[in-house]
Design a protein around this motif. Sequence first.
Motif, short mmCIF file in Angstrom:
data_model
loop_
_atom_site.label_atom_id
_atom_site.label_comp_id
_atom_site.label_asym_id
_atom_site.label_seq_id
_atom_site.Cartn_x
_atom_site.Cartn_y
_atom_site.Cartn_z
N ALA A 252 0.84 -1.05 -0.06
CA ALA A 252 -0.07 -0.03 0.18
C ALA A 252 0.89 1.22 0.01
O ALA A 252 0.64 2.35 -0.50
CB ALA A 252 -1.01 -0.07 1.17
N LEU A 253 2.14 1.18 0.77
CA LEU A 253 2.94 2.40 0.64
C LEU A 253 3.45 2.55 -0.53
O LEU A 253 3.46 3.95 -1.17
CB LEU A 253 4.11 2.10 1.66
CG LEU A 253 5.05 3.32 1.67
CD1 LEU A 253 4.50 4.60 2.19
CD2 LEU A 253 6.36 2.64 2.59
N ALA A 412 1.02 4.14 -17.90
CA ALA A 412 1.33 4.69 -16.51
C ALA A 412 0.15 4.51 -15.52
O ALA A 412 0.36 4.19 -14.37
CB ALA A 412 2.02 5.81 -16.67
N THR A 413 -1.15 5.34 -16.19
CA THR A 413 -2.26 5.66 -15.30
C THR A 413 -2.72 3.94 -15.15
O THR A 413 -3.13 3.73 -14.09
CB THR A 413 -3.24 6.20 -16.16
OG1 THR A 413 -2.66 7.43 -16.50
CG2 THR A 413 -4.37 6.42 -15.24
N VAL A 414 -2.96 3.20 -16.05
CA VAL A 414 -3.37 1.87 -15.90
C VAL A 414 -2.59 1.16 -14.76
O VAL A 414 -3.14 0.45 -13.91
CB VAL A 414 -3.53 1.03 -17.10
CG1 VAL A 414 -4.00 -0.40 -16.82
CG2 VAL A 414 -4.69 1.69 -17.91
N GLY A 415 -1.13 0.99 -15.01
CA GLY A 415 -0.42 0.46 -13.95
C GLY A 415 -0.55 1.12 -12.61
O GLY A 415 -0.67 0.23 -11.41
N ARG A 416 -0.48 2.55 -12.36
CA ARG A 416 -0.82 2.91 -10.93
C ARG A 416 -1.88 2.34 -10.37
O ARG A 416 -2.24 2.06 -9.34
CB ARG A 416 -0.62 4.45 -11.03
CG ARG A 416 0.61 4.86 -11.26
CD ARG A 416 0.83 6.52 -11.09
NE ARG A 416 -0.14 7.20 -11.99
CZ ARG A 416 0.28 7.76 -12.86
NH1 ARG A 416 1.47 7.57 -13.42
NH2 ARG A 416 -0.61 8.47 -13.61
N LEU A 417 -3.09 2.40 -11.00
CA LEU A 417 -4.46 1.97 -10.78
C LEU A 417 -4.51 0.69 -10.26
O LEU A 417 -5.15 0.14 -9.66
CB LEU A 417 -5.46 2.51 -11.64
CG LEU A 417 -6.99 2.22 -10.97
CD1 LEU A 417 -7.26 2.89 -9.95
CD2 LEU A 417 -7.87 2.96 -12.32
N ALA A 418 -3.63 -0.11 -11.45
CA ALA A 418 -3.93 -1.76 -11.23
C ALA A 418 -2.90 -2.39 -9.95
O ALA A 418 -3.60 -3.23 -9.42
CB ALA A 418 -3.03 -2.25 -12.24
N LEU A 419 -2.05 -1.44 -9.14
CA LEU A 419 -1.51 -1.93 -8.27
C LEU A 419 -2.47 -2.01 -6.92
O LEU A 419 -2.36 -3.05 -6.33
CB LEU A 419 -0.34 -1.01 -7.74
CG LEU A 419 0.51 -1.57 -6.59
CD1 LEU A 419 1.00 -2.93 -6.82
CD2 LEU A 419 1.56 -0.57 -6.68
N PRO A 420 -3.03 -1.19 -6.55
CA PRO A 420 -4.05 -1.19 -5.35
C PRO A 420 -5.17 -2.41 -5.67
O PRO A 420 -5.46 -3.18 -4.76
CB PRO A 420 -4.84 0.04 -4.97
CG PRO A 420 -4.41 0.88 -6.44
CD PRO A 420 -3.25 0.41 -7.02
N LEU A 638 -8.87 3.46 -1.00
CA LEU A 638 -8.35 4.94 -0.70
C LEU A 638 -7.47 5.25 -1.92
O LEU A 638 -7.58 6.28 -2.38
CB LEU A 638 -8.07 5.21 0.55
CG LEU A 638 -9.17 5.45 1.74
CD1 LEU A 638 -8.78 5.77 2.95
CD2 LEU A 638 -10.22 6.73 1.23
N ILE A 639 -6.29 4.46 -1.86
CA ILE A 639 -5.30 4.68 -2.72
C ILE A 639 -5.72 4.73 -4.18
O ILE A 639 -5.46 5.68 -4.99
CB ILE A 639 -4.18 3.72 -2.50
CG1 ILE A 639 -3.69 3.91 -1.23
CG2 ILE A 639 -3.20 3.87 -3.50
CD1 ILE A 639 -2.73 3.10 -0.52
N GLY A 640 -6.61 3.58 -4.52
CA GLY A 640 -7.19 3.62 -5.83
C GLY A 640 -7.98 4.85 -5.95
O GLY A 640 -8.07 5.38 -7.47
N LEU A 641 -8.80 5.15 -5.07
CA LEU A 641 -9.62 6.57 -5.13
C LEU A 641 -8.74 7.64 -5.81
O LEU A 641 -8.94 8.45 -6.45
CB LEU A 641 -10.56 6.59 -4.22
CG LEU A 641 -11.67 7.69 -4.32
CD1 LEU A 641 -12.76 7.40 -5.41
CD2 LEU A 641 -12.39 7.69 -2.80
N ILE A 642 -7.68 7.77 -5.04
CA ILE A 642 -6.73 9.06 -5.43
C ILE A 642 -6.14 9.05 -6.73
O ILE A 642 -6.15 10.09 -7.72
CB ILE A 642 -5.50 8.90 -4.33
CG1 ILE A 642 -5.86 8.99 -2.89
CG2 ILE A 642 -4.41 9.85 -4.74
CD1 ILE A 642 -4.96 8.90 -1.99
N GLU A 643 -5.92 7.82 -7.11
CA GLU A 643 -5.36 7.55 -8.44
C GLU A 643 -6.42 7.83 -9.48
O GLU A 643 -6.36 8.48 -10.54
CB GLU A 643 -4.58 6.33 -8.67
CG GLU A 643 -4.36 5.98 -10.21
CD GLU A 643 -3.38 7.11 -10.52
OE1 GLU A 643 -3.41 7.45 -11.78
OE2 GLU A 643 -2.35 7.52 -9.87
N LEU A 644 -7.73 7.28 -9.09
CA LEU A 644 -8.64 7.39 -10.05
C LEU A 644 -9.09 9.05 -10.48
O LEU A 644 -9.63 9.27 -11.46
CB LEU A 644 -9.91 6.56 -9.56
CG LEU A 644 -11.25 6.65 -10.55
CD1 LEU A 644 -10.72 6.10 -11.83
CD2 LEU A 644 -12.44 5.91 -9.69
#
Length: 760
Positions: A252-253, A412-420, A638-644
């Motif tokens: 998560a970090l 990049a966007t897909v990757g960042r959102l995919a991690l959480p 919450l982390i996914g929501l930030i990226e979204l």
Amino acid sequence: MRATLRWAHSDLRAHRGEALFIVLATAGIVASLLLATALFGYATNPWQRVFTQSHGAHVWLHTARSAETGRLAALDGVESVTDAYLVESATVVSRGTRATVELRGTPSLPAVGRPLLTAGHWLDAGEPDGVVLESRLATALLAEPGDTLTLPGTGRALSVVGIADSAEPRYGPGEQPGLVWAQPSAVREPGGRVVGLRLADPDDTDYAVQRTVTVLGAGVVGEVSTWQQARAEAQSDNRLLGQVLGLFGLGALIAAGLAVHGAIGTRIRGHLRDISVLKAIGFTPAQVVRIFLLQHVAYAVLGAVAAVALTEGLGARIPGRLGDAVGVWQGLPGHTVTMGAVPVGAVLFIGAVTGLAAWRAGRVPPVPVPHPAAVPGGGLPGVARRALGLRLPPALVLGWHRAFTRRPRTFATVGRLALPLLLIVVAMSAWTTIDRFHNRPEELGLPAALTVRPDSTLNDGGTRELLDREPGVAAVYPGVEVAALVPGQTATIALRGLGTREAPYPFALAEGRRADGPDEAVAGQGLLDLLDVRVGDWVRMTVGDQPQILHIVGRSIEPENAGRVISTSLDTLHENDPNLSPTFYQLRLDPGTDPRHVATALSAAAHGHLDVHPVTNPADGLSSMRAVIVGLTCVLALIGLIELLSAIGGTIREGERDLLALKAIGLSPRQITAITVTATGCTALASAAAATALALPLSNWLINAQGHSSGIGAGIARTPSPLLLLLFVASAALGAAALSALPATRASHRRLADTLSAVA
């Protein structure tokens, strides 16, 4: 500095929701890391404290009464040896609860392996029937000083005078007898002796065991237990929970750092003109970088401070094991250092990621560079044109095109959102595996629901008659379990005979086949690792002075005894020892039958001559993990929501220059809104699909690796159902689309002057 603060204040007012999510996500991440640290400390320190204060023995040997244990003190590396205490196996009852115990005749308080009293007092010669109970046994029996224990079928009674902690293997129903210290006169039918060795070098434990068995003779050594086994058993559940919290906390970090990086990058692209103005009026690149860096570090610090305050103030009040762990951890020497190091490390990581993104803001030129008239590669591809020719809705086609036009940025966007989302699917797999242990235990090595142990007054025929008469019992599997010395005589394992060739025990096999023939057996992963053998090998072990050679034809999922179990049919063991008779019976019940009702009925029918208890399920100790998984999932969401939110903002800003063209070709505001909603939904759909595809093999590997390291063995992992995964992917896509609807609607209804200003 005043201009910096005004910019930060203005940006905070414009992005209050995003700032709140960053603070909450940071608080959740730091709290999970602190709880993981507390669990690791709680797993190690209580047992280590008891072992150190009690001057614990590194090796405990159960021997025959004829063993010459006095020779052990002369062995190299042996620092001290306890007395050879007489022991007797017995069953005690307290307040309707039965337990198998080991009565240990202890004339005085031992110097090695000294019990640490937590209640009451030590044995007194004036109370010949007084006993001291090991604390976990006392908890299971609901016993306290002053209570009376009865021994069914003997007419004897023992009085509890004290309760004590011990570093020896803890009581486990059906697995490990409880420890009861008593006067030697209370041990009336001793079955052997037990002696403890304290070593000068604990790392030489295996060698010391080998030398000890050689000196005494394998025929008089019944069972060997070491300090490593006791420590691993005491730490197992808490360490696993700590590993889960630590793994998801670190994941998560990283996800939060990437989300913050993406949010800053999106904000920089949306404020290029403002940043250029700042530089034009005298801001240096370092000052521009400082604006973004200080702002997001302040969010991280606020979240970290909140996490520390909540963990310190309310952590010990969390119900269950987590609260106990925090309470113990707060009293450990390194607690203060950890409470500072963990949040500082998290803030520094987020600050480093923020600095990398903010560095791009410092490179923005003072004079804005005009946007190109057309985005390279932004023309409609042939697939999109053909889709429009097929009269598909323009909003759907153009939304898909907008989502995947800029490939590097899209990936990049897909990757960042995919991690959480990936970590959430792993958490779902862990939840499913725990559920499978509860709902389908037969698939994970637990086909029986009850274990029955008769006392000495009941023979095999009488016991079977009682069990066969009980309605609800689908099958009865007689069994016997003995301790066997492994080759090299460095440890003992559990040799178990279960079922017969006519009615074989339904082992859960992860590889190989059932043990159908003579001298065939299945083994747990812990035994395979201990002996460094594989399925297909022959192994030799010693039971007393009798060798037993078995052919391992399969690997069973074995949740007991850390997997150090080799199982064959009762017939195979009977061929080697004709006098062997069953000592316990495993009962498989009809579907829907209540095990507690059957246990009560059997105890009543046998008039106290049967010890009936449920089979221990490893998942019972993991109940608190469900709450942990739910909490971690909320943090990841919450982390996914930030990226979204960052992705939605970027999509709307990039679509502003197309707004006039879309209106010029006749698209209504509703259709323009649908384009943005479709683009966001396609991005979330791609992220969720990629996360699911990667998470399934990853979760299988992680769960099976944990099963392998614990001795249960690989093959326990279970993934969520396809329907649940489909629902998860669809929910992610539809939720993202719904979240983007309101800002997309506002953007599509912007005034013409605002649109021209944004494009300029």
